[in-house]
Design an enzyme around this catalytic site. Structure first.
Site, PDB file in Angstrom:
ATOM      1  N   CYS A  19      31.602 -23.808 -12.210  1.00 44.73           N
ATOM      2  CA  CYS A  19      30.160 -23.542 -12.645  1.00 44.73           C
ATOM      3  C   CYS A  19      30.358 -23.346 -14.290  1.00 44.73           C
ATOM      4  CB  CYS A  19      29.379 -22.639 -12.277  1.00 44.73           C
ATOM      5  SG  CYS A  19      27.803 -22.383 -13.188  1.00 44.73           S
ATOM      6  N   ASP A 318      11.884 -18.694 -34.760  1.00 40.99           N
ATOM      7  CA  ASP A 318      12.701 -18.615 -33.657  1.00 40.99           C
ATOM      8  C   ASP A 318      13.133 -20.077 -33.017  1.00 40.99           C
ATOM      9  OD1 ASP A 318      13.708 -18.083 -30.959  1.00 40.99           O
ATOM     10  OD2 ASP A 318      11.889 -17.637 -30.254  1.00 40.99           O
ATOM     11  N   CYS A 345      18.913 -17.577 -30.798  1.00 47.54           N
ATOM     12  CA  CYS A 345      19.812 -17.510 -29.739  1.00 47.54           C
ATOM     13  C   CYS A 345      21.262 -17.971 -29.795  1.00 47.54           C
ATOM     14  CB  CYS A 345      18.936 -18.398 -28.689  1.00 47.54           C
ATOM     15  SG  CYS A 345      18.642 -20.105 -29.248  1.00 47.54           S
TER      16      CYS A 345
HETATM   17  N1  SAH Z   1       9.092 -18.920 -29.840  1.00 47.30           N
HETATM   18  C1  SAH Z   1       9.228 -19.682 -28.805  1.00 47.30           C
HETATM   19  C2  SAH Z   1      10.037 -20.781 -28.624  1.00 47.30           C
HETATM   20  C3  SAH Z   1      11.142 -20.875 -29.137  1.00 47.30           C
HETATM   21  S1  SAH Z   1      12.627 -22.042 -28.680  1.00 47.30           S
HETATM   22  C4  SAH Z   1       9.239 -18.742 -27.596  1.00 47.30           C
HETATM   23  O1  SAH Z   1       9.570 -17.461 -27.818  1.00 47.30           O
HETATM   24  O2  SAH Z   1       9.054 -19.242 -26.505  1.00 47.30           O
HETATM   25  C5  SAH Z   1      12.624 -23.229 -29.806  1.00 47.30           C
HETATM   26  C6  SAH Z   1      11.364 -23.971 -29.952  1.00 47.30           C
HETATM   27  O3  SAH Z   1      11.403 -24.788 -31.285  1.00 47.30           O
HETATM   28  C7  SAH Z   1      11.293 -24.909 -28.929  1.00 47.30           C
HETATM   29  O4  SAH Z   1       9.771 -24.591 -28.190  1.00 47.30           O
HETATM   30  C8  SAH Z   1      11.379 -26.298 -29.378  1.00 47.30           C
HETATM   31  O5  SAH Z   1      10.545 -27.258 -28.882  1.00 47.30           O
HETATM   32  C9  SAH Z   1      10.994 -25.957 -30.797  1.00 47.30           C
HETATM   33  N2  SAH Z   1      11.687 -26.936 -31.804  1.00 47.30           N
HETATM   34  C10 SAH Z   1      12.756 -27.641 -31.944  1.00 47.30           C
HETATM   35  N3  SAH Z   1      13.105 -28.029 -33.136  1.00 47.30           N
HETATM   36  C11 SAH Z   1      11.859 -28.084 -33.750  1.00 47.30           C
HETATM   37  C12 SAH Z   1      11.494 -28.384 -35.014  1.00 47.30           C
HETATM   38  N4  SAH Z   1      12.361 -29.116 -35.816  1.00 47.30           N
HETATM   39  N5  SAH Z   1      10.287 -28.157 -35.647  1.00 47.30           N
HETATM   40  C13 SAH Z   1       9.404 -27.442 -34.752  1.00 47.30           C
HETATM   41  N6  SAH Z   1       9.727 -26.718 -33.474  1.00 47.30           N
HETATM   42  C14 SAH Z   1      10.912 -27.274 -33.134  1.00 47.30           C
END
Ligand code: SAH
Length: 393
Positions: A19, A318, A345
């Site tokens: 995996c 984030d 992350c």
């Molecule tokens: N803060 C949230 C989501 C984090 S994950 C939580 O804790 O649940 C990162 C998020 O960024 C995802 O929802 C993804 O759809 C969004 N994302 C990815 N690229 C982006 C961009 N260029 N502009 C805005 N959002 C984006």
């Protein structure tokens, strides 16, 4: 906990090697935390203090989102499992150390039902067959469960009977959807979806707020540690009730809405339209009136805010694993909020972005904390606080 972690790889997970999802099935949990702490320090320490990692008390079966790929294999018939690392070969899985156990059982039942309903697994090479993936989401606090059947074409024969049988076996399921994905792609979900049972989404409670979660919206997979992470992020933000706050890359609005009561106003921005709709609905659900959500690229949105001369006190960011962008960071520097709370992350892209910010602005990292969101895997999540160097900015 450590009894479990002390057992050997083979005993903990028979498919661990194939995996590749877990690196640490044969490493005691405390040891895993030490390894992650060291790695976080290697990458981030040059920017500021890294506090000790926040781990879990019970590190197994934390994933509230479970995905299985379906396949037909000679001699075995229909199987479900995971792709072998770096390949498209399916490794059959009977149970997983990371996954919510209820979700795993539902997937096994679907595998059995597919046999009795003569539903064929989709073949990626020929495009023949129907059942491609199953996605199960479990509301950690509410127990609501969503099942998404990802099909290669829109029609599920004997749909009603299939739903009845599945719900009879698993009355805990609250909604079932069909998602159609007929593309040759490594994306699990296609664009089209159809609700065939229940309300089409689940709800969960996080930090005392209730959230609607659609099939395609991002939602943190480890609910227990998400609360730990958000609590730390909120503490770093140091809100007093008056601030204007931006929650960038906000998903379904979980961070924005969990801090809204401690702020003057919160503004969320997110690229995924379904997630933004969920965020708007979630503000209403929780009677939060000082939150606005926008569907946009976070970099473009923040640049527009900078050009309009908007004042912002605190920015939560984030981003996905790829990290933020130069456009976003430049706009951040122009807007110059007092505090930036960066949740990451992927510590490598975090280090890259911190490098850029510290080289091009008066921001410095005050402190960072790793939070173990993904026990048994190599993934490292971190939250860090940046503020303006005195006399600058
Ligand atoms: N803060 C949230 C989501 C984090 S994950 C939580 O804790 O649940 C990162 C998020 O960024 C995802 O929802 C993804 O759809 C969004 N994302 C990815 N690229 C982006 C961009 N260029 N502009 C805005 N959002 C984006």
């Amino acid at each position: 906990m450590d009894n479990l972690s002390n057992r050997k790889k083979q005993a903990l997970c028979p498919v661990a090697k194939k995996c590749g999802g877990c690196r640490y099935t044969d490493t005691p949990y405390k040891e895993q935390l030490k390894i992650k702490q060291k790695r976080a320090e290697q990458l981030i320490k040059e920017f500021g203090k890294v506090k000790p990692i926040l781990g879990m008390d019970e590190p197994a079966h934390y994933r509230n989102k479970v995905h299985a790929v379906f396949d037909f294999q000679k001699g075995k018939g229909i199987v479900s499992g995971i792709y072998q690392e770096k390949s498209h070969r399916v490794v059959p899985v009977e149970g997983c150390l990371l996954e919510e156990e209820r979700a795993g059982k539902i997937i096994l039942s679907i595998r059995e039902l597919a046999k009795s309903f003569k539903i064929k697994a989709y073949d990626e090479d020929s495009g023949y067959g129907l059942l491609r993936h199953v996605l199960v989401r479990v509301g950690h606090a509410t127990g609501e469960i969503m099942v998404v059947l990802v099909l290669g074409s829109p029609v599920l024969p004997s749909k009603k009977n299939f739903v009845n049988e599945l719900c009879k076996l698993h009355p805990e399921i609250t909604t079932i959807l069909i998602n159609v994905n007929n593309k040759r792609t490594s994306m699990v979900l296609g664009a089209k979806e159809q609700v065939i049972y229940g309300k089409g989404y689940i709800e969960d409670v996080l930090c005392g707020k209730r959230f609607k979660i659609s099939a395609k919206s991002f939602y943190q997979v480890n609910s227990v540690q998400t609360e730990v992470l958000y609590r730390q992020a909120a503490q770093y933000a140091g809100l007093t009730g008056k601030e204007t706050v931006v929650d960038a890359y906000c998903g379904i609005g979980t961070i924005a809405l969990s801090v809204a009561e401690q702020a003057g106003k919160v503004i969320g921005v997110e690229l995924n339209g379904d997630a933004v709709r969920d965020a708007v609905a979630n503000a209403k659900r929780n009677q939060i009136k000082n939150a606005d959500f926008y569907q946009n690229d976070a970099g473009r949105f923040l640049t527009q805010m900078a050009e309009a001369g908007e004042k912002v006190d605190v920015v939560f960011m984030d981003p996905p694993r790829s990290g933020s962008t130069k456009e976003f960071l430049d706009a951040l520097i122009r807007i110059s909020p007092k505090r930036v709370v960066y949740i990451s992350c992927e510590p490598q892209t975090l280090a890259r972005d911190l490098q850029y910010l510290t080289a091009n602005s008066g921001y410095r990292m005050e402190e960072a904390v790793p939070v173990d969101m993904f026990p048994f895997t190599e993934e490292i999540e971190m939250v860090c606080l940046l503020s303006q160097k005195k006399g600058k900015g």
